[in-house]
Design a protein around this motif. Structure first.
Motif, PDB file in Angstrom:
ATOM      1  N   TYR A 269       0.832  -1.201   0.000  1.00 52.59           N
ATOM      2  CA  TYR A 269       0.000   0.000   0.000  1.00 52.59           C
ATOM      3  C   TYR A 269       0.872   1.259   0.000  1.00 52.59           C
ATOM      4  O   TYR A 269       0.590   2.220  -0.738  1.00 52.59           O
ATOM      5  N   LEU A 270       1.910   1.250   0.801  1.00 53.33           N
ATOM      6  CA  LEU A 270       2.813   2.407   0.867  1.00 53.33           C
ATOM      7  C   LEU A 270       3.408   2.704  -0.503  1.00 53.33           C
ATOM      8  O   LEU A 270       3.493   3.863  -0.930  1.00 53.33           O
ATOM      9  N   SER A 274       2.881   6.467  -4.191  1.00 51.86           N
ATOM     10  CA  SER A 274       3.716   7.397  -4.966  1.00 51.86           C
ATOM     11  C   SER A 274       4.939   6.669  -5.520  1.00 51.86           C
ATOM     12  O   SER A 274       5.518   5.821  -4.837  1.00 51.86           O
ATOM     13  N   PRO A 275       5.352   7.011  -6.750  1.00 51.10           N
ATOM     14  CA  PRO A 275       6.618   6.467  -7.276  1.00 51.10           C
ATOM     15  C   PRO A 275       7.812   6.850  -6.401  1.00 51.10           C
ATOM     16  O   PRO A 275       8.803   6.120  -6.354  1.00 51.10           O
ATOM     17  N   ASP A 279      11.305   4.807  -4.923  1.00 48.72           N
ATOM     18  CA  ASP A 279      12.686   5.279  -4.955  1.00 48.72           C
ATOM     19  C   ASP A 279      13.314   5.231  -3.555  1.00 48.72           C
ATOM     20  O   ASP A 279      14.488   4.857  -3.409  1.00 48.72           O
ATOM     21  N   ILE A 280      12.533   5.611  -2.561  1.00 52.35           N
ATOM     22  CA  ILE A 280      13.048   5.568  -1.190  1.00 52.35           C
ATOM     23  C   ILE A 280      13.376   4.139  -0.789  1.00 52.35           C
ATOM     24  O   ILE A 280      14.445   3.865  -0.220  1.00 52.35           O
ATOM     25  N   LEU A 281      12.465   3.217  -1.074  1.00 55.36           N
ATOM     26  CA  LEU A 281      12.718   1.815  -0.713  1.00 55.36           C
ATOM     27  C   LEU A 281      13.967   1.292  -1.415  1.00 55.36           C
ATOM     28  O   LEU A 281      14.782   0.595  -0.807  1.00 55.36           O
ATOM     29  N   VAL A 412       2.845   9.699   2.820  1.00 54.00           N
ATOM     30  CA  VAL A 412       1.957   8.862   3.620  1.00 54.00           C
ATOM     31  C   VAL A 412       0.563   9.482   3.660  1.00 54.00           C
ATOM     32  O   VAL A 412       0.368  10.649   3.312  1.00 54.00           O
ATOM     33  N   ASP A 413      -0.389   8.676   4.085  1.00 52.62           N
ATOM     34  CA  ASP A 413      -1.747   9.178   4.290  1.00 52.62           C
ATOM     35  C   ASP A 413      -2.237   8.713   5.655  1.00 52.62           C
ATOM     36  O   ASP A 413      -1.481   8.135   6.445  1.00 52.62           O
ATOM     37  N   GLU A 414      -3.502   8.946   5.918  1.00 51.67           N
ATOM     38  CA  GLU A 414      -4.049   8.619   7.229  1.00 51.67           C
ATOM     39  C   GLU A 414      -4.006   7.115   7.505  1.00 51.67           C
ATOM     40  O   GLU A 414      -3.779   6.690   8.635  1.00 51.67           O
TER      41      GLU A 414
END
Length: 654
Positions: A269-270, A274-275, A279-281, A412-414
């Motif tokens: 889900y994370l 967003s793309p 990139d962070i992962l 992130v979101d809620e």
């Protein structure tokens, strides 16, 4: 010029010999069953012999042929290429924190002023980091990179030993890699090429924010220590500014403490948000290793300062060291799992008073290998000539012009925030149940065991743990000791089954008041010799547990293949390692170590045996009615004292 020396393949053990050794390993369990009113030993053993004979003549021979064929088709060997990572680690769905990760607490750096270690050094700005903390972190990063480079250079040297080749190959797996959660079975991230920018970076975590800091240049050469420090200070300054603006990080790293299937779902889900999250992962996975900069020095809630004007207890006291071990393992008990990425293979953890340690994910390589690298990093204290003088001025240094670092900002979101909060509640329950302590036994060490008792130190310590378990728990249990198969290419581990008929006889003699010191010492010698033989077999590819695993997994369940040998409850009980043990090096640079118990009513023990002392890291569960870390510390202390007394009396009567 490269060395022509290569490591042999891990052999497929002989089927008949494995089955014979397996019988012998069941003897103490069968003897104990008989002693407690169960089936007669001879009858119960004969049943298992009949099953084994049938297995060896029938489906076992077929499975052995399949295993040999699989080995021939495998690039490295039948075990590591096909079974080991999945069955030992990646199919396990339990959270990594405590259950699978290992932890090490380093000795303090002798160059750091005592006032800093006692917590009297001012912190920097709202970020509450100390300059000495950043300096030690920079030094540990640099020393770790030096160790990595030193191993890589050995590829160009002649005369390297087989042990050196094994260490080179294995150590390479602890860098630039992470464990990746997947439903049902995890995997490891792919090692990036050296042209990948992420391969030159270290993941830095501070106040739950993530940063990437370049520590190698474009030619893969190490940056000088002062430049690494400057870049870390720039990260600190950035985090300070964010805090002053009222920003607060979402603790995404806490998700890595969760059940593996739940973490896999949350990661999917994370990544869907967003793309940039992809990139962070990738940057996290490809980074060399991780660094957690803590904005505190953890103190146990019940601890009071030992000296006036000091907010921290005196160094190397039980409360101080226990707090250090707990923080490396999981962070503060009231707020665990923060500022970490538990999937990362190797993480340095540095607190504000410069206390430092390492946390590791077990699947890429076993803990001994990163502990060797950690020892290299710690053995040489901070070279003050490699850094500019520290300033006594208040405030944050001006480092806006420093390059070579970047924010890794999760979108992130809620839902993600809610999952992080719920994961924190779950991990808190794990940490609060973890009864993690240590014992530094200083009455004697390996020198006395070798020179006076004339026994193998490791086997002797294993017998002490057998005696301690029996006294503390009132029963015997299957016991796991790690043996490294470093003689072989990609060698990992094999099981040494410490519980034997001979170790049982020794323990029973020690608890029998009618037994003489001479009898006890004779039984100890026999038990030690048996254990030494088992160790040699395991280390040379002639152990039984990996072989039995391979045979069992090659049964074709779809064709209805099964066998009584594997359906036997004693087969399962003989592999239920309530007492799980592993020895590291002498550990001169480590204050303590640990890993979690394999079962809720078990004990996990990591130990380091030096010439004049033995250190034990001990973990059990508060919820268990059978085990207690404090009780086991007492039991080991008494066992070691009684064994020494027994040997001295017996030797004096020769």
């Amino acid at each position: 010029m490269t060395s022509a020396l290569t490591l042999p393949r891990l052999p497929v053990p002989d089927l008949h010999q494995t089955l014979q050794k397996y019988f012998q390993s069941l003897d103490p369990l069968l003897l104990e069953d008989e002693a407690r009113g169960g089936p007669k030993f001879a009858e119960a053993r004969r049943v298992r012999e009949t099953w084994a004979e049938n297995f060896e003549r029938g489906i076992g021979r077929v499975c052995q042929e399949r295993l040999i064929a699989l080995d021939k088709a495998s690039p490295t060997n039948w075990l590591d290429d096909n079974f080991w990572l999945k069955k030992a680690y990646h199919e396990w769905r339990a959270p990594l924190i405590v259950n699978s990760n290992w932890w090490l607490a380093f000795h303090n750096d002798p160059t750091v002023p005592l006032d800093v270690i006692l917590g009297r050094r001012r912190t920097i700005g709202a970020v509450e980091i100390t300059d000495w903390q950043v300096r030690r972190a920079a030094w540990l990063v640099r020393r770790t990179l030096e160790w990595k480079a030193r191993l890589e250079r050995q590829h160009d040297q002649t005369g390297i030993t087989r042990a050196g080749i094994w260490l080179q190959d294995t150590a390479a797996k602890m860098f630039n890699v992470s464990r990746l959660p997947q439903t049902g079975c995890d995997t490891l991230s792919t090692i990036p090429p050296c042209t990948d920018p992420g391969a030159r970076k270290v993941l830095v975590m501070l106040h739950d924010w993530f940063y990437a800091v370049e520590v190698l240049d474009e030619h893969m050469q190490m940056l000088p220590p002062d430049e690494i420090e400057r870049r870390l200070l720039a990260v600190v300054a950035d985090a300070d500014g964010r805090l002053k603006r009222g920003e607060k990080a979402t603790a995404v790293g806490v998700l890595t403490t969760d059940d593996r299937d739940r973490w896999a779902k949350n990661l999917r889900y994370l990544l869907s948000l967003s793309p940039s999250n992809h990139d962070i992962l990738n940057t996290i996975n490809h980074s060399l290793f991780a660094l957690s900069l803590e904005h505190y020095t953890y103190v146990l809630p019940s601890t009071t300062p030992s000296t006036a004007g000091s907010p921290l207890p005196a160094p190397n006291t039980v409360p101080e060291l226990t707090a250090h071990l707990h923080n490396v393992r999981s962070g503060p008990t009231p707020r665990p799992g923060h500022n970490r990425w538990y999937d990362k293979a190797y993480t340095l953890v540095v607190e504000t008073n410069t206390r430092a340690g390492a946390l590791g994910e077990h699947s890429p390589c076993d803990a001994l290998v990163p502990s060797i690298g950690a020892e290299y990093a710690v053995v040489e204290g901070i070279d003050e000539d490699a850094f500019p003088p520290l300033s006594d001025e208040e405030g944050m240094p001006c480092l806006k012009s420093v390059s070579g670092w970047e924010r890794l900002e999760w979108l992130v979101d809620e839902r993600v925030r809610r999952e992080c909060a719920e994961a924190e509640e779950r991990v808190r329950a794990i940490v609060e149940d973890s009864d993690d302590g240590f014992l530094c036994f200083t009455d004697y060490g390996t020198e006395w065991i070798k020179n006076e008792a004339r026994l193998s130190p490791d086997a002797y310590i294993q017998m002490a743990m057998q005696l301690a378990w029996y006294r503390a728990c009132g029963c015997f249990t299957a016991t796991y000791e790690t043996a490294l198969t470093r003689l072989f290419k990609n060698g990992r581990t094999e099981t040494i089954r410490t519980l034997t008929a001979d170790s049982r006889a020794f323990v029973l003699a020690m608890v029998n008041p009618q037994s003489t010191p001479q009898t006890r010492q004779s039984l100890l010698r026999r038990a030690v010799q048996t254990h030494t033989n088992l160790t040699r077999h395991a280390a040379t590819g002639r152990g039984i547990d990996r072989h039995l695993l391979g045979l069992r997994l090659l049964l074709d369940a779809s064709a209805g293949e099964r066998h009584d040998l594997f359906d036997d409850e004693l087969f399962t009980r003989s592999q239920t390692w309530k007492l799980s043990t592993s020895g590291l090096s002498e550990g001169h640079q480590f204050r303590g170590t640990g890993f979690g118990a394999m079962y809720p009513d078990g004990i996990g023990i990591n130990y380091m045996a030096a010439p004049h002392l033995i250190k034990f890291g001990i973990e059990s569960k508060y919820s268990s009615q059978l085990t207690s870390t404090e009780g086991f510390i007492t039991a080991i202390t008494e066992a070691l004292a009684d064994m020494k007394s027994t040997c001295i009396i017996a030797i004096s009567h020769l």
